[in-house]
Write an enzyme that holds these catalytic residues in place. Structure first.
Site, PDB file in Angstrom:
ATOM      1  CE  LYS A 182      -3.148   2.487   2.727  1.00 11.50           C
ATOM      2  NZ  LYS A 182      -4.310   2.483   3.769  1.00 11.50           N
TER       3      LYS A 182
ATOM      4  CD  GLU B 174       9.560  -6.180   7.008  1.00 10.01           C
ATOM      5  OE1 GLU B 174       9.142  -4.968   6.656  1.00 10.01           O
ATOM      6  OE2 GLU B 174       9.119  -6.365   8.141  1.00 10.01           O
TER       7      GLU B 174
ATOM      8  N   GLY C 146      -4.843  -1.652   4.938  1.00  9.52           N
ATOM      9  CA  GLY C 146      -4.039  -2.945   4.608  1.00  9.52           C
ATOM     10  C   GLY C 146      -4.693  -4.117   4.845  1.00  9.52           C
ATOM     11  NE  ARG C 147      -6.414  -3.374  11.026  1.00  5.62           N
ATOM     12  CZ  ARG C 147      -5.723  -2.219  11.214  1.00  5.62           C
ATOM     13  NH1 ARG C 147      -4.754  -2.160  10.488  1.00  5.62           N
ATOM     14  NH2 ARG C 147      -6.213  -1.254  11.966  1.00  5.62           N
TER      15      ARG C 147
ATOM     16  CD  GLU D 220      -1.787  -4.111  11.510  1.00  4.35           C
ATOM     17  OE1 GLU D 220      -0.560  -4.514  11.352  1.00  4.35           O
ATOM     18  OE2 GLU D 220      -2.361  -3.900  10.538  1.00  4.35           O
TER      19      GLU D 220
ATOM     20  CG  HIS E 143      -4.019 -35.458  17.193  1.00  6.18           C
ATOM     21  ND1 HIS E 143      -4.473 -36.559  17.800  1.00  6.18           N
ATOM     22  CD2 HIS E 143      -4.843 -35.266  16.210  1.00  6.18           C
ATOM     23  CE1 HIS E 143      -5.543 -37.174  17.074  1.00  6.18           C
ATOM     24  NE2 HIS E 143      -5.854 -36.278  16.428  1.00  6.18           N
TER      25      HIS E 143
ATOM     26  CE  LYS F 214       5.867  -0.896   9.966  1.00  8.10           C
ATOM     27  NZ  LYS F 214       4.708   0.000   9.025  1.00  8.10           N
TER      28      LYS F 214
HETATM   29  O1  F6P Z   1       3.426  -2.684   9.618  1.00 10.13           O
HETATM   30  C1  F6P Z   1       1.984  -2.797   9.696  1.00 10.13           C
HETATM   31  C2  F6P Z   1       1.551  -2.667   8.202  1.00 10.13           C
HETATM   32  O2  F6P Z   1       1.549  -1.173   7.869  1.00 10.13           O
HETATM   33  C3  F6P Z   1       0.118  -3.163   8.257  1.00 10.13           C
HETATM   34  O3  F6P Z   1      -1.037  -2.598   8.557  1.00 10.13           O
HETATM   35  C4  F6P Z   1       0.361  -3.507   6.700  1.00 10.13           C
HETATM   36  O4  F6P Z   1      -0.641  -4.462   6.206  1.00 10.13           O
HETATM   37  C5  F6P Z   1       1.655  -3.938   6.326  1.00 10.13           C
HETATM   38  O5  F6P Z   1       2.266  -3.301   7.082  1.00 10.13           O
HETATM   39  C6  F6P Z   1       2.236  -3.796   4.960  1.00 10.13           C
HETATM   40  O6  F6P Z   1       2.071  -2.365   4.550  1.00 10.13           O
HETATM   41  P1  F6P Z   1       2.411  -2.203   3.018  1.00 10.13           P
HETATM   42  O7  F6P Z   1       1.209  -2.756   2.309  1.00 10.13           O
HETATM   43  O8  F6P Z   1       2.181  -0.459   3.066  1.00 10.13           O
HETATM   44  O9  F6P Z   1       3.577  -2.645   2.557  1.00 10.13           O
END
Ligand code: F6P
Length: 547
Positions: free
Chosen positions: A206, A212, A267-268, A353, A384, A512
């Site tokens: 987003k 990452e 995002g979620r 979140e 189990h 972060k």
């Molecule tokens: O660090 C949390 C977050 O901002 C989430 O809310 C989001 O889904 C995820 O990181 C990934 O963010 P992006 O889509 O901006 O890479």
């Protein structure tokens, strides 16, 4: 005390909660044998039974009163109307617009968002069709056989979970893979299995700033160029899903191959947007639209059903009941079958979140329990592993059991066994088994008195663990869409009662920021006084073994 906990409805629920703590579910069924019919509903293709929750008519009436006092339905209307209910980020919350199949106008700042939503859906269709029909080819003229989604959190969990759930609807000839973690083995081991000439990367972020995702995307880009040896080949192999046009262009992706979405999609809550591109590639755009249809059916129910029949409202209130009044600290999500095995992880982000907050909308620290720890795993495997604690541990653990009735993989007796096990667990958790029954059973098995006296207490099950059961005829895109939307709205309802902003996530920022500060220190001897003593000692250990 906060305004919420001082309110008469809350106070009555506290009192009622104390009374209900000693009431056993099996007694509730004896007193009210129609509970199974009274506390169950069919909505959008889902059958939901919440009769095994520790609730009575009084509980639901009091919870509905609380919802009315808290203005939950007015807040729902505000969300659907595009009002900026995410106040700490000054944003609307409109994942419902992404699946607004009736296409009625939804306004943000006076502008109807539906034309833009439909435009992106149209572009997704054109793109996915061209990949499926072999009109979109790799740089050397080969068909695309592998799609790699690079994204994390909401840009990973939703598409990954839905692709697993709908594996039986996957189109032939296209595999979908997901890379999320910055752990090097994740991308390294996948790349070894891929042919660059046939691989399409979807870089999903987003913000397009997530460390990452960008690091893994750059690794993929380098790997691809090592093979293709030609920068102009990139546009056939990298597409982006983002709200950040500038950063996508800076990465080197042709923005004609960028699928946009908007800041009013959290995002979620974004799998319904272009973040769902891997789903559309995997099951086709028709399948993706069926997913949207299922969610839309649940949205329409949530928007229109009267409060006393409104399933997401009722289940959200039950979640509040369990957390804030019965003292449950967790919610276990237990899908039966492996296809929905990633649902607990998906709901962990969606719920934790959203409702893992301790400051209310007025900036005050709350004096009540908010969102539960969400966890779980697929049955029957969990039986189990961790179910022992559900049955005989010391904690109250509400559970959600979820299953499709028919399987897409009919083979032997497995599906009947799966369902029998699921029903057995909901029954056992509810009924338990008292000492008398245990002793009688042991006697009947010919066990001697000394052993019975010694072992029987260990074989007692107190029961009274609350659960809901969600069934649907088959794992279709519509059912999966409705199921996810049901949880989204439950989370909304609970957040509205708790008077928190369910749509921000400031809690992810500190870590972060500290990771950014620590990165230059990795692999070096720490300078005394730069961090806390424990972190410095850990940095020393890393330094000792760093090569
Ligand atoms: O660090 C949390 C977050 O901002 C989430 O809310 C989001 O889904 C995820 O990181 C990934 O963010 P992006 O889509 O901006 O890479």
């Amino acid at each position: 005390m906060s305004r919420l906990t001082r309110s008469p409805a809350w106070q009555k629920l506290v009192h009622h909660g104390e009374q209900m703590k000693s009431v056993h579910l099996s007694d509730l069924f004896t007193q009210h044998p129609e509970r199974a019919q009274t506390y169950a509903q069919q909505v959008a293709g889902l059958h939901v039974d919440y009769s095994k929750q520790r609730i009575t008519r009084d509980t639901l009436d009091l919870l509905q009163q609380l919802a009315a006092d808290c203005g939950v339905l007015a807040r729902r209307d505000a969300m659907f109307a595009g009002e900026k209910i995410n106040t700490t980020e000054d944003r609307s919350v409109l994942h419902v617009a992404l699946r607004n199949r009736s296409n009625h106008p939804i306004l943000v700042d006076g502008e109807n968002v539906m034309p833009e939503v439909n435009e992106v859906l149209g572009r997704m269709r054109q793109f996915t069709d061209s990949v499926h029909e072999g009109r979109w080819l790799g740089y050397s003229g080969e068909r695309i056989t592998d799609v790699v989604n690079i994204g994390i959190g909401g840009s990973d969990l939703g598409p990954r979970m839905v692709c697993d759930a709908l594996a039986s609807h996957g189109l032939p000839g296209l595999r979908v893979h997901f890379v999320a973690n910055i752990a090097p083995s994740e991308i390294a081991s996948l790349l070894k299995t891929l042919d660059p000439a046939r691989t399409l990367f979807v870089v999903a972020s987003k913000t397009f700033t997530t460390q990452e995702t960008l690091t893994n995307a750059h690794t993929a880009r380098r790997w691809f160029l090592d093979h293709a040896q030609n920068e102009s080949a990139i546009e056939k192999h990298f597409v982006a899903v983002s709200t950040n046009h500038k950063a996508v262009a800076a990465f080197g992706i042709n923005t004609d191959n960028m699928f946009g979405f908007w800041d009013w999609v959290g995002g979620r809550y974004s799998l319904w947007s272009a973040i769902g591109l891997p789903i559309a590639l995997y099951i086709g755009m028709d399948g993706f639209e069926r997913l949207l249809e299922g969610a839309h059916a649940m949205d329409e129910h949530f928007r229109q059903a009267p409060a006393e029949q409104n399933l997401p409202l009722i289940l959200g209130l039950v979640d509040v009941w369990n957390s804030s009044f019965l003292g449950a600290e967790t919610l276990a999500v237990l899908p039966y079958g492996t296809r929905l095995g990633r649902l607990p992880a998906y709901l962990q982000q969606a719920s934790m979140e959203s409702n893992g907050k301790s400051v209310d909308l007025d900036g005050q620290r709350v004096d009540y329990a908010t969102g539960p720890v969400v966890w779980g795993g697929a049955g029957t495997n969990g039986q189990h592993a961790f179910y022992q604690l559900l049955h005989q541990g010391t904690r109250l653990i509400p559970t959600d059991f979820i299953a499709s009735i028919r399987t897409h993989s009919p083979i032997g007796e497995q599906q009947a066994m799966l369902l029998a096990n699921m029903l057995a667990q909901t029954r056992a958790l509810m009924l338990g088994r008292g000492l008398d029954a245990v002793v009688a059973e042991m006697k009947a098995a010919g066990i001697d008195d000394e052993t019975i006296a010694r072992v029987s207490p260990h074989r007692v099950f107190l029961g009274n663990q609350p659960s809901s059961t969600i069934l649907f005829p088959q794992m279709t895109p519509e059912a999966v869409g409705a199921l996810i939307a049901l949880y989204e709205h439950r989370i909304f309802v609970a957040g509205a009662i708790w008077h928190i902003d369910s749509y921000d996530q400031w809690g992810v920022e500190l870590g972060k920021q500290m990771a950014g500060e620590l990165l230059p220190a990795i692999g070096k001897a720490p300078v005394a006084g730069s961090f806390d003593p424990s972190t410095e000692a850990l940095l020393s250990t890393i330094h000792k073994h760093w090569v």
